[in-house]
Design a protein around this motif. Structure first.
Motif, short mmCIF file in Angstrom:
data_model
loop_
_atom_site.label_atom_id
_atom_site.label_comp_id
_atom_site.label_asym_id
_atom_site.label_seq_id
_atom_site.Cartn_x
_atom_site.Cartn_y
_atom_site.Cartn_z
N THR A 1 19.30 -31.76 -4.00
CA THR A 1 19.12 -33.04 -3.34
C THR A 1 19.90 -33.05 -2.04
N THR B 1 19.62 -37.91 -11.52
CA THR B 1 19.09 -38.87 -10.55
C THR B 1 20.21 -39.41 -9.67
N LEU B 2 19.89 -39.68 -8.41
CA LEU B 2 20.84 -40.24 -7.46
C LEU B 2 20.16 -41.39 -6.72
N ASP B 3 20.78 -42.54 -6.74
CA ASP B 3 20.24 -43.71 -6.07
C ASP B 3 21.20 -44.15 -4.97
N ALA B 4 20.67 -44.44 -3.79
CA ALA B 4 21.51 -44.87 -2.68
C ALA B 4 22.16 -46.21 -2.99
N ALA B 5 23.47 -46.26 -2.79
CA ALA B 5 24.25 -47.49 -3.00
C ALA B 5 25.53 -47.36 -2.18
N ARG C 1 19.54 -41.99 2.69
CA ARG C 1 18.83 -41.93 1.41
C ARG C 1 18.82 -40.51 0.87
N PHE C 2 18.62 -40.38 -0.44
CA PHE C 2 18.55 -39.09 -1.10
C PHE C 2 17.10 -38.59 -1.12
N VAL D 1 28.50 -44.25 -4.88
CA VAL D 1 27.71 -43.42 -5.78
C VAL D 1 28.66 -42.51 -6.54
#
Length: 431
Positions: A422, A391-395, A412-413, A398
């Motif tokens: 992704t 999983t990859l979350d925008a921050a 965003r991903f 990262v």
């Protein structure tokens, strides 16, 4: 994020310099030294090497230049300041603030010869467009194959011997080098043109640096021969070929065809072809004869070493194929082709592209720095693929397997073209 126009391929290290730690030189003194040396040296090209140079520390981003630019302020005859955030730092040439610059990363090496060689190398890249030289930056994948490496190593040894020798012995060594080159290029269709492009781009630049440093310091040509021999120790040659063959070929052309630099056709510079033409046509020799000549340069030992390397590389390729072709990945578009890399570590994966270990990737989405592992990119480096977590979350920051991404706002991903892929897209753009 604002980018500069990169003239030459950006590299993360001084690819032409020995990969060992040395005492460093004060940046301001180095710039003054280069100005004095450049003003007094023989003009090698119709356009002078003397011009804007900027030295930048990639960690602190401290910049020291010999010309004004941006927010740099004058101090004791040089211009100091901070290199703008978001702009890459590399050994390269670039257009910035309306001028063409040579950029070199700090710290500089303490050895005067190596220091001047690097500064002149990047200064040549600065004038390449003005000279009309075509700039190409291909990857010579055949130089990651066992036979390609073996015959390049034979050529390098013969070139070094030719530099160290004179008279008939020197000429015989040149002819051996050309025979080994012919053997290598004959094994791989298209290899001759790829090698020509690398030697016309980085090879001529490194010859310029070597010729300049020899002339300014007064060192003997044995210094160049030693560096040619040392080049053989590099782990890969696929992008760095010109750094090894270019200086030797150029210096031998100085010997056998003085004035060869005059009137070069920038669109089709062929240093190797010029060296072939500078000597009497060699007598036709058989493959067996070439192999017999190679024995004089240590062919059997090289074959043993390259057999062992081929086994290691096969395992490394299998690992990267699993990670970057078949595994879970993040694909990043590189609209400005800003992939900063070490040319001594590139690994070819054939039709899949090339792996750049420890690279830095930059785009409008931010900057990704690899601490471990590599990025897979096609030949034009228009995109890059790195291993990704589930999983990859925008921050703002990262973290992934072996890398850190500093992400710009507004991205965003989203799922990519295949399962497990992704991509990054602007917020508001459809998946």
């Amino acid at each position: 994020m604002r980018f500069v126009n990169w003239i030459a391929a950006a590299t993360l290290i001084a690819a032409a310099s020995p990969l060992v730690a040395q005492e460093t030189q004060d940046p301001a003194e180095a710039l003054r030294e280069m100005e004095i040396a450049c003003a007094g040296a023989e003009e090698l090209w119709p356009v002078t090497l003397c011009g804007p140079v900027i030295l930048v520390d990639p960690n602190s981003r401290e910049a020291v230049a010999n010309r004004p630019g941006g927010s740099l302020e004058e101090h004791d005859g040089v211009y100091r300041g901070e290199w703008p955030a978001g702009m890459p730092v590399a050994n390269t040439a670039l257009s910035w603030e309306g001028q063409q610059w040579a950029m070199v990363m700090l710290p500089l090496r303490g050895d005067r010869f190596d220091r001047l060689r690097l500064l002149a190398h990047e200064s040549f890249h600065r004038i390449q467009p003005e000279l009309g030289h075509t700039i190409a930056d291909p990857i010579a994948a055949h130089l990651d194959e066992m036979d390609g490496r073996v015959w390049l190593r034979m050529e390098l040894r013969a070139l070094a011997q030719a530099l160290e020798s004179g008279g008939e012995a020197g000429q015989a060594a040149v002819l051996d080098a050309l025979a080994f080159r012919t053997m290598r290029q004959g094994l791989y269709p298209g290899a001759a043109e790829i090698e020509r492009q690398l030697e016309a781009h980085e090879g001529i630049a490194e010859y310029t640096g070597m010729r300049f440093a020899l002339d300014v310091t007064g060192e003997d040509i044995e210094r160049a021969a030693g560096l040619t021999r040392r080049f053989e120790q590099r782990p890969t040659y696929v992008r760095s070929l010109g750094y090894g063959t270019g200086p030797a070929i150029g210096l031998l052309l100085d010997r056998y065809q003085p004035g060869w630099r005059d009137g070069l056709d920038g669109a089709a510079i062929d240093p190797g072809g010029l060296l072939f033409a500078a000597l009497p046509a060699p007598t036709a020799v058989s493959e067996a004869d070439v192999v017999a000549r190679a024995q004089l340069y240590g062919l059997d030992a090289v074959l043993t070493e390259e057999t062992e390397r081929a086994e290691r590389i096969a395992a490394e390729r299998a690992r990267y194929l699993q990670e970057l072709v078949e595994g879970r990945v993040l694909v990043l578009d590189l609209p400005d082709n800003l992939l900063l890399f070490n040319p001594n570590t590139i690994l070819s994966l054939g039709d899949h592209g090339n792996v750049y270990p420890g690279a830095i990737l930059m785009g409008p989405w931010g900057q990704l720095t690899l601490h471990d592992g590599g990025a897979l990119a096609p030949g034009d480096r228009s995109r890059a693929t790195v291993a990704a977590p589930e999983t990859l979350d925008a921050a703002a920051t990262v973290d992934g397997p072996g890398w850190t991404l500093v992400l710009e706002e507004g991205w965003r991903f989203v799922p990519g073209a295949r399962q497990g892929e992704t991509r990054l897209v602007p917020v508001g753009q459809p998946d």
